[in-house]
Write a protein that holds these residues in place. Sequence first.
Motif, mmCIF file in Angstrom:
data_model
loop_
_atom_site.group_PDB
_atom_site.id
_atom_site.type_symbol
_atom_site.label_atom_id
_atom_site.label_comp_id
_atom_site.label_asym_id
_atom_site.label_seq_id
_atom_site.Cartn_x
_atom_site.Cartn_y
_atom_site.Cartn_z
ATOM 1 N N PRO A 47 0.856 -0.902 -0.150
ATOM 2 C CA PRO A 47 0.310 -0.050 -0.208
ATOM 3 C C PRO A 47 0.894 1.420 -0.006
ATOM 4 C CG PRO A 47 -0.156 -1.092 2.302
ATOM 5 C CD PRO A 47 0.719 -1.762 1.484
ATOM 6 N N SER A 48 -0.266 2.289 -0.265
ATOM 7 C CA SER A 48 0.575 3.324 -0.511
ATOM 8 C C SER A 48 0.697 4.062 0.505
ATOM 9 C CB SER A 48 0.072 5.031 -1.660
ATOM 10 O OG SER A 48 -1.422 4.668 -0.532
ATOM 11 N N VAL A 49 1.353 5.400 1.423
ATOM 12 C CA VAL A 49 1.266 5.850 2.703
ATOM 13 C C VAL A 49 0.236 6.329 2.941
ATOM 14 C CG1 VAL A 49 2.653 7.401 4.158
ATOM 15 C CG2 VAL A 49 3.937 6.588 2.824
ATOM 16 N N PRO A 50 -0.531 7.032 2.066
ATOM 17 C CA PRO A 50 -2.068 7.312 2.148
ATOM 18 C C PRO A 50 -3.120 6.424 2.914
ATOM 19 C CG PRO A 50 -0.877 9.041 1.058
ATOM 20 C CD PRO A 50 -0.170 7.612 1.008
ATOM 21 N N ASP A 51 -2.849 5.009 2.458
ATOM 22 C CA ASP A 51 -3.578 3.620 2.316
ATOM 23 C C ASP A 51 -3.033 3.679 4.054
ATOM 24 O OD1 ASP A 51 -4.465 4.253 -0.002
ATOM 25 O OD2 ASP A 51 -3.579 2.826 -0.806
ATOM 26 N N GLY A 52 -1.859 3.707 3.797
ATOM 27 C CA GLY A 52 -1.284 2.875 4.980
ATOM 28 C C GLY A 52 -1.761 3.639 6.489
ATOM 29 N N ALA A 53 -1.664 4.760 6.694
ATOM 30 C CA ALA A 53 -2.464 5.928 7.439
ATOM 31 C C ALA A 53 -3.782 5.864 7.495
ATOM 32 C CB ALA A 53 -2.409 7.228 7.086
#
Lengths: 123, 123
Positions: A47-53
């Motif tokens: 996942p991307s960083v926004p998805d991880g957050a």
Amino acid sequence: MTTALLLIAHGSRRAEANADLLRAVEDLRRRGPYAAVEAAFLELASPSVPDGAAACVAGGARRVILIPYFLAAGVHVRRDLSAFREAFARQYPEVEFRLAEPLGPHPLLLDVVAERAREAEHG
Amino acid sequence: MTTALLLIAHGSRRAEANADLLRAVEDLRRRGPYAAVEAAFLELASPSVPDGAAACVAGGARRVILIPYFLAAGVHVRRDLSAFREAFARQYPEVEFRLAEPLGPHPLLLDVVAERAREAEHG
């Protein structure tokens, strides 16, 4: 305070390199005590960083620690992660986001080097 | 067998990132028991990998362990380091060159992550 960890690596075209991070996340989940431990990649992998957050917030975290999974975080990585931190703070005002230091330098890394040397010499 | 370690990082335009490796090398020298511990960079910084290997041989090593100072060594890094190892074996036939594994994955890295998380949360 319910805290989650978001481990952020660069991301690689090589699935094996990305799998290292996913395994580290699994191991950290087993260790506890965090509400969530998630992986994210700056590029080339999901996942991307926004998805991880988002996954950390969905896991109930009121505090999310962004951890650069790098031996050293250069100017670009620090800038990108600071920008993410600020964007997430705006997007999720009820959640506190903190940016941790990268893995290196750390004395335990010397122990890892010494073990890699022993393995190569005697293994 | 007199053994030397050659720690090999990618190399950065940022002097601070390169200095991390030089400090790790200093610390490993103090720990012993190796005949020499040297640093080298694949690009963007000095010494080069051939210069680092030459320094190990000049230090009296009969065995040199090339250690990738990377969390994960991708295809390109492994190929480059294998090519260096073969070239050095031809250039210094009296010296044995071995290629170690990169730092990750390793359980101690999880301890470093956990400490970075604690520092960010409480520090």
